[in-house]
Design an enzyme around this catalytic site. Structure first.
Site, PDB file in Angstrom:
ATOM      1  CE  LYS A 115      -0.701   0.601   4.969  1.00 40.87           C
ATOM      2  NZ  LYS A 115       0.075   1.847   5.017  1.00 40.87           N
ATOM      3  CB  THR A 116       3.948   2.301   1.808  1.00 38.76           C
ATOM      4  OG1 THR A 116       3.373   2.022   3.085  1.00 38.76           O
ATOM      5  CG2 THR A 116       4.789   3.562   1.906  1.00 38.76           C
ATOM      6  CG  ASP A 174      -0.714   5.312   4.732  1.00 38.88           C
ATOM      7  OD1 ASP A 174      -1.374   4.308   4.384  1.00 38.88           O
ATOM      8  OD2 ASP A 174       0.468   5.241   5.135  1.00 38.88           O
ATOM      9  CD  GLU A 175      -1.890   2.302   8.213  1.00 38.59           C
ATOM     10  OE1 GLU A 175      -2.967   1.657   8.242  1.00 38.59           O
ATOM     11  OE2 GLU A 175      -0.774   1.758   8.223  1.00 38.59           O
ATOM     12  CD  GLN A 182      -3.405  -4.687   8.410  1.00 36.15           C
ATOM     13  OE1 GLN A 182      -2.391  -4.644   9.109  1.00 36.15           O
ATOM     14  NE2 GLN A 182      -3.354  -4.528   7.096  1.00 36.15           N
ATOM     15  NE  ARG A 213       1.393  -7.618  11.188  1.00 37.30           N
ATOM     16  CZ  ARG A 213       1.174  -6.798  10.157  1.00 37.30           C
ATOM     17  NH1 ARG A 213       2.067  -5.894   9.834  1.00 37.30           N
ATOM     18  NH2 ARG A 213       0.070  -6.894   9.435  1.00 37.30           N
TER      19      ARG A 213
END
Length: 747
Positions: free
Chosen positions: A33-34, A217-218, A248, A611
């Protein structure tokens, strides 16, 4: 095709090259995504659709904002320093600095951090004569920040009772004082910036005309006010590019509102949600487990992670008899991974609650394994633990000046700086401890206590109301005398109850985690006695000092990473251990009483699972020390939600013979993975019975002679069946069931 986008997958390419329109990008864990966000900005600038100064990009951390600017600078030959890329607070600060007069602020307004804000609240509450017990400063701080994040000034807060009316009045006083001093807190930055845009049409039109492209973002972590601020900035011609993952969203306790994603889809008339589902981090079995877990949540936008990397290894599950065995298993597996070439820095040990780190740190310390607590402090370094240990040191030795100065006015008992300075001067003149100076000033004798038969210690000082330093002296003397005949674990419990520490943190809005840590200190003391057979307070304090020493890995040293699941968000590791998968622990018991609480816990579990890149361990303990007593636990529901075919169960061998039913299976020792079983269900707890009662390992029982205890082992059949019980005060004993006359503890 431009080199900027040549190696993107189809969904990433679609997102990056969208025409001028608002879009919602549902970006799964590890889906890049980044990269999509920064490449979208670079593409807009390179293609001439936007200038560097016509883009506004919002992140949630300064680190993420800096990384975004670095990536953009690496892709394009432009100066990124003037770009509006930053956090909500940073961008609002920039706007208010430029328009401070319109915002009603002095040019040099100052920003208070959380500690400065709390100090001001305490000062104002004291001046207003507010009762700390009724209006705890930290709760008032939370109330003020929460109201601001809902966009409410003091005059707009609804009051339904005297308590709410008092909180609103203190908020009004705080608001007035901040305006008078020209200071703002973090929540004020956003609220005042939103108010500025709401009432000043000229400025609102200016920024709407400037920022054709707004990227966030987020997005799943935005609160109501942040979303409202974004809507103020977005004009008819603006394109808002929101990237997030509702699966998330784990910060509801900070005000994050997952509903913002659905509201955004409706408010900005999003024609199609673009889903980034290809994962570049984890193997297939890990992703399949994550997908299966999160499908149990309702109201999702919905996606399914996949990878081209293959299935990989099964997920290893360890069923430990006790929390000590769980920690030992993890240490052994870490050593095996390290020996096989995995750097310690690529191994993470995750837990739901900070209090869980204590027993894990103890095992790592004993094994001489380097570790680092990420985003937090080691157990014995935490503020509340240091306060508790200081009280225990005073119980053991009141001449300890450092311990005394740490807690003499914590919790607050009205002892001023001037009083302490005078006492220290007295001690220096007399060549004595501060404690001796206090006793002399207050006229309190520190002699061995006088006891009446079966009664409590009787203090030698007059029975009259006491305040300040005298109250503190009486408190310490009372605790010292009351604790003389108590076992170590009960000493810690008594201290927590009577020192005021437990009550202090219980009154705090966000004190639950500190209370968990204090309860874990009781477990640490009880476990220390079981491990060393030394019941002395001095020995336990020495042990705590040793474990609080400089044993955490230094900067640059290869070290195992310890952290809560919340702290792990955004990180990834070769191997991940997730410990404490028990009902009441993960999902946390508090989630049962909160709307949507279990679903947020499941999202947290989803974050933990994703993770891991290559290897994932899940573990739980059949019995765990809680509040100084051994409790039996059932496995977390989340284990049942993972398809059995993805799991490799590793069952420990009992340390002593145990009675099991006909389904008993002897399985390999920890670390012996090749002979484990795939697809085995959650194992049953050992159950056995006498003529009238069914018993199980981990069950709390009572005995007429030996008192309360917990069943830790069993063996034999019929008339020969016997149980091993660890009694709280009488030690561990084997008892024949036929003659023991045990009773369930709750009978």
């Amino acid at each position: 095709m431009s080199p900027l986008v040549s190696d993107l997958n189809p969904e990433q390419l679609e997102a990056v090259t969208l025409p001028h329109q608002s879009a919602l990008i549902l970006a799964g864990a590890g889906s890049g995504k980044t990269r999509v966000l920064t490449t979208r900005i670079a593409h807009l600038i390179q293609s001439g659709q936007a200038s560097p100064h016509g883009v506004l990009a919002v992140t949630f951390t300064n680190k993420a904002a800096k990384e975004m600017l670095v990536r953009i600078g690496a892709m394009l030959p432009i100066d990124t320093r003037g770009m509006w890329v930053g956090t909500f607070h940073g961008l609002c600060n920039r706007m208010l600095r430029a328009h401070h007069q319109d915002a009603g602020l002095p040019r040099t307004f100052q920003i208070m951090d959380g500690a400065d804000q709390l100090a001001l609240i305490k000062r104002l509450a004291k001046a207003a004569g507010a009762d700390d017990g009724k209006f705890p400063p930290r709760q008032l701080q939370w109330f003020i920040n929460g109201a601001k994040e809902e966009g409410l000034r003091a005059s707009q807060v609804e009051v339904h009772d005297d308590f709410a009316r008092g909180m609103a009045e203190l908020y009004r006083i705080y608001e007035q004082q901040c305006n008078q001093e020209g200071v703002v807190d973090f929540a004020e930055l956003l609220l005042r910036s939103h108010e500025l845009l709401t009432r000043n049409e000229y400025l609102r039109d200016h920024y709407r005309g400037r920022f054709d492209h707004i990227l966030v973002d987020e997005f799943q972590d935005t609160n109501r006010l942040q979303y409202a601020w974004l809507k103020q900035l977005a004009g008819e011609q603006s394109a808002v590019f929101a990237v997030g993952d509702d699966d998330q969203s784990i910060y509801a306790f900070r005000g994050a509102n997952t509903g913002n994603m659905r509201d955004f889809e409706r408010d900005f008339r999003i024609p199609k949600v673009i889903k980034l589902e290809q994962n570049y981090r984890s193997h297939g079995n890990i992703l399949d487990a994550a997908n299966a877990l999160i499908r149990n949540n309702g109201s999702r936008l919905g996606k399914n992670l996949w990878t081209a990397e293959g299935h990989g290894e099964p997920i290893r599950v360890y069923n430990a008899p006790t929390d000590f065995d769980e920690a030992a298993f993890i240490v052994n597996e870490v050593k095996s991974l390290q020996a096989a070439g995995t750097p310690l820095s690529q191994i993470a040990l995750l837990y739901r609650s900070n209090a869980q780190s204590r027993i894990l740190e103890h095992a790592l310390f004993n094994a001489a394994l380097a570790y680092r607590v990420y985003g937090g402090m080691r157990f014995f370094e935490r503020q509340e633990i240091k306060h508790a240990l200081a009280y225990l040191r005073l119980i053991a030795n009141p001449e300890d000046d450092n311990a005394l100065l740490r807690v003499v006015n914590f919790p607050v008992r009205g002892i001023g700086t001037r009083t302490l300075e005078q006492l220290q001067d007295d001690a220096r003149r007399q060549g004595s401890s501060i404690w001796a100076a206090i006793l002399q000033r207050c006229g309190i004798a520190s002699n061995p206590p006088e006891r009446t038969p079966g009664g409590p210690a009787r203090l030698s000082e007059p029975d009259r109301p006491k305040k300040g330093i005298e109250s503190f002296a009486v408190l310490i003397e009372s605790m010292r005398r009351a604790c003389e005949a108590l076992p170590l674990g009960e000493i810690v419990e008594h201290m927590l109850a009577h020192s005021g520490l437990a009550a202090h943190y219980r009154a705090e809005r966000e004190g639950a985690e500190r209370l968990e840590n204090l309860n874990e200190l009781v477990n640490a003391a009880t476990g220390f006695v079981h491990e060393t057979e030394d019941d002395s307070l001095a020995a336990f304090l020495a042990h705590a000092s040793l474990e609080a020493g400089e044993h955490q890995a230094g900067s640059g040293q290869d070290a195992l990473q310890l952290m809560t699941v919340h702290a792990a968000k955004g990180l990834e590791f070769h191997s991940v251990f997730l410990s404490g998968l028990e009902e009441g622990l993960f999902p946390h018991e508090n989630s049962r009483n909160e709307t949507g609480g279990v679903e947020e816990e499941r999202r947290l579990m989803y974050v933990a699972v994703t993770r891991a890149r290559r290897r994932l361990y899940l573990s739980f303990a059949q019995s765990r020390m809680l509040h100084g007593q051994t409790r039996y636990n059932i496995p977390s529901r989340f284990l049942h939600e993972i398809p059995e075919g993805l799991l490799l169960w590793l069952r420990p061998l009992p340390q002593a013979a145990a009675l099991r039913d006909e389904r008993q299976v002897r399985l390999p020792e920890p670390g012996s993975l090749s002979s484990g079983r795939m697809g085995q269900g959650v194992p049953d707890v050992p159950v056995f019975q006498d003529s009238a009662t069914r018993w199980r390992i981990g069950q709390n029982v009572t005995h007429a002679k030996f008192g309360t205890g917990v069943i830790v082992n069993c063996e034999g059949r019929g008339a020969d069946a016997r149980v091993e019980v660890r009694f709280r005060r009488s030690g561990t004993k084997w008892l024949l069931l036929e003659y023991a006359r045990l009773m369930p503890a709750d009978a």
